[in-house]
Design an enzyme around this catalytic site. Structure first.
Site, PDB file in Angstrom:
ATOM      1  N   TYR A 105      -8.564 -32.450 -90.047  1.00 46.80           N
ATOM      2  CA  TYR A 105      -7.297 -31.707 -90.077  1.00 46.80           C
ATOM      3  C   TYR A 105      -6.647 -31.591 -88.701  1.00 46.80           C
ATOM      4  O   TYR A 105      -5.506 -31.141 -88.599  1.00 46.80           O
ATOM      5  CB  TYR A 105      -7.541 -30.276 -90.586  1.00 46.80           C
TER       6      TYR A 105
ATOM      7  N   HIS B 262      -0.011 -28.723 -90.079  1.00 45.07           N
ATOM      8  CA  HIS B 262      -0.483 -27.358 -90.337  1.00 45.07           C
ATOM      9  C   HIS B 262      -1.315 -26.821 -89.172  1.00 45.07           C
ATOM     10  O   HIS B 262      -1.524 -25.620 -89.067  1.00 45.07           O
ATOM     11  CB  HIS B 262      -1.345 -27.383 -91.611  1.00 45.07           C
TER      12      HIS B 262
ATOM     13  N   TYR C  66     -10.578 -21.783 -93.329  1.00 48.49           N
ATOM     14  CA  TYR C  66      -9.332 -22.437 -93.712  1.00 48.49           C
ATOM     15  C   TYR C  66      -8.181 -21.462 -93.512  1.00 48.49           C
ATOM     16  O   TYR C  66      -8.350 -20.244 -93.525  1.00 48.49           O
ATOM     17  CB  TYR C  66      -9.408 -22.942 -95.161  1.00 48.49           C
TER      18      TYR C  66
ATOM     19  N   ASN D 224      -5.736 -20.274 -95.178  1.00 50.03           N
ATOM     20  CA  ASN D 224      -5.356 -19.220 -96.131  1.00 50.03           C
ATOM     21  C   ASN D 224      -6.348 -18.064 -96.178  1.00 50.03           C
ATOM     22  O   ASN D 224      -6.117 -17.094 -96.888  1.00 50.03           O
ATOM     23  CB  ASN D 224      -5.114 -19.804 -97.531  1.00 50.03           C
TER      24      ASN D 224
ATOM     25  N   ASP E 108       2.677 -23.051 -87.845  1.00 51.47           N
ATOM     26  CA  ASP E 108       3.684 -24.011 -88.277  1.00 51.47           C
ATOM     27  C   ASP E 108       4.708 -23.306 -89.163  1.00 51.47           C
ATOM     28  O   ASP E 108       4.383 -22.347 -89.855  1.00 51.47           O
ATOM     29  CB  ASP E 108       3.024 -25.159 -89.036  1.00 51.47           C
TER      30      ASP E 108
ATOM     31  N   ASN F  92       0.652 -18.817 -96.219  1.00 51.25           N
ATOM     32  CA  ASN F  92      -0.600 -18.207 -96.683  1.00 51.25           C
ATOM     33  C   ASN F  92      -1.473 -17.676 -95.557  1.00 51.25           C
ATOM     34  O   ASN F  92      -2.199 -16.706 -95.736  1.00 51.25           O
ATOM     35  CB  ASN F  92      -1.392 -19.199 -97.546  1.00 51.25           C
TER      36      ASN F  92
END
Length: 194
Positions: free
Chosen positions: A19, A24, A71, A73, A98, A119
């Protein structure tokens, strides 16, 4: 342990190398820049985050720069844990994230407000019980065509964007320093009129 003169700066993103270059994860690109300026390495912290501490300039504001290991969220737990551990009030929390609703290569700074469908912000507000933190909103623009936002944010920046991205990261890190040193209003005047 109370550190009332410190600022907690949290870069939102998802964990792991897969990632790391995603849109993000631009918040964590900014925290990496701040850690470089402090000449500090990220270390594991018991709050399920990686933390770097120091000052970007001698005699300047003290920063606790953190990337949650979770993560995006579910960022709230680590953020709340860090605020409690360091005794930092929510109004000295700066979240770098972001933002789809802002064009790429644009920054917007604000304090308080809702989560706007983000989120990561939603979970931080839920976990800390406060929306009164500062946000450094890093514009990534809207997805092209019919692409879903969820797919767009998990893609890497385009080759054209990657040419400009280093400057955007530097500008966002500068904005964090300015907020801590001169206050949000002064930072907004400089960033929003640039």
């Amino acid at each position: 342990m109370s550190d009332t003169d410190a600022w907690l700066v949290v870069g939102l993103g998802n964990p792991g190398p897969g990632y790391a270059a995603n849109r993000h994860n631009v918040g964590q690109m900014v925290t990496a820049e701040l850690a470089d300026r402090m000449r500090a390495a990220f270390k594991s912290h018991k709050t399920n985050a990686r933390v770097a501490e120091g000052r970007t300039v001698p005699g300047g504001p003290r920063f606790v720069v953190a990337n949650p290991n979770t993560y995006m969220n579910v960022s709230g737990g680590p953020v709340n844990g860090l605020l409690k551990f360091y005794g930092i009030p929510p109004e000295r929390l700066i979240v770098v994230h972001d933002e789809l609703d802002i064009p790429f290569d644009t920054l917007k700074l604000k304090q308080g407000g809702g989560h706007g469908g983000h989120n990561g912000l939603r979970d931080i507000i839920r976990a800390t019980g406060s929306a009164d933190f500062v946000r450094v909103r890093v514009g990534i623009g809207r997805p092209p065509g019919r692409m879903q936002a969820a797919d767009f944010v998990l893609q890497n920046f385009s080759s054209v964007e990657r040419d400009t991205l280093p400057n955007l990261i530097v500008d966002a890190a500068d904005a964090v320093e300015l907020i801590a040193a001169s206050g949000l209003t002064a930072a907004q005047l400089k960033v929003h009129t640039a």
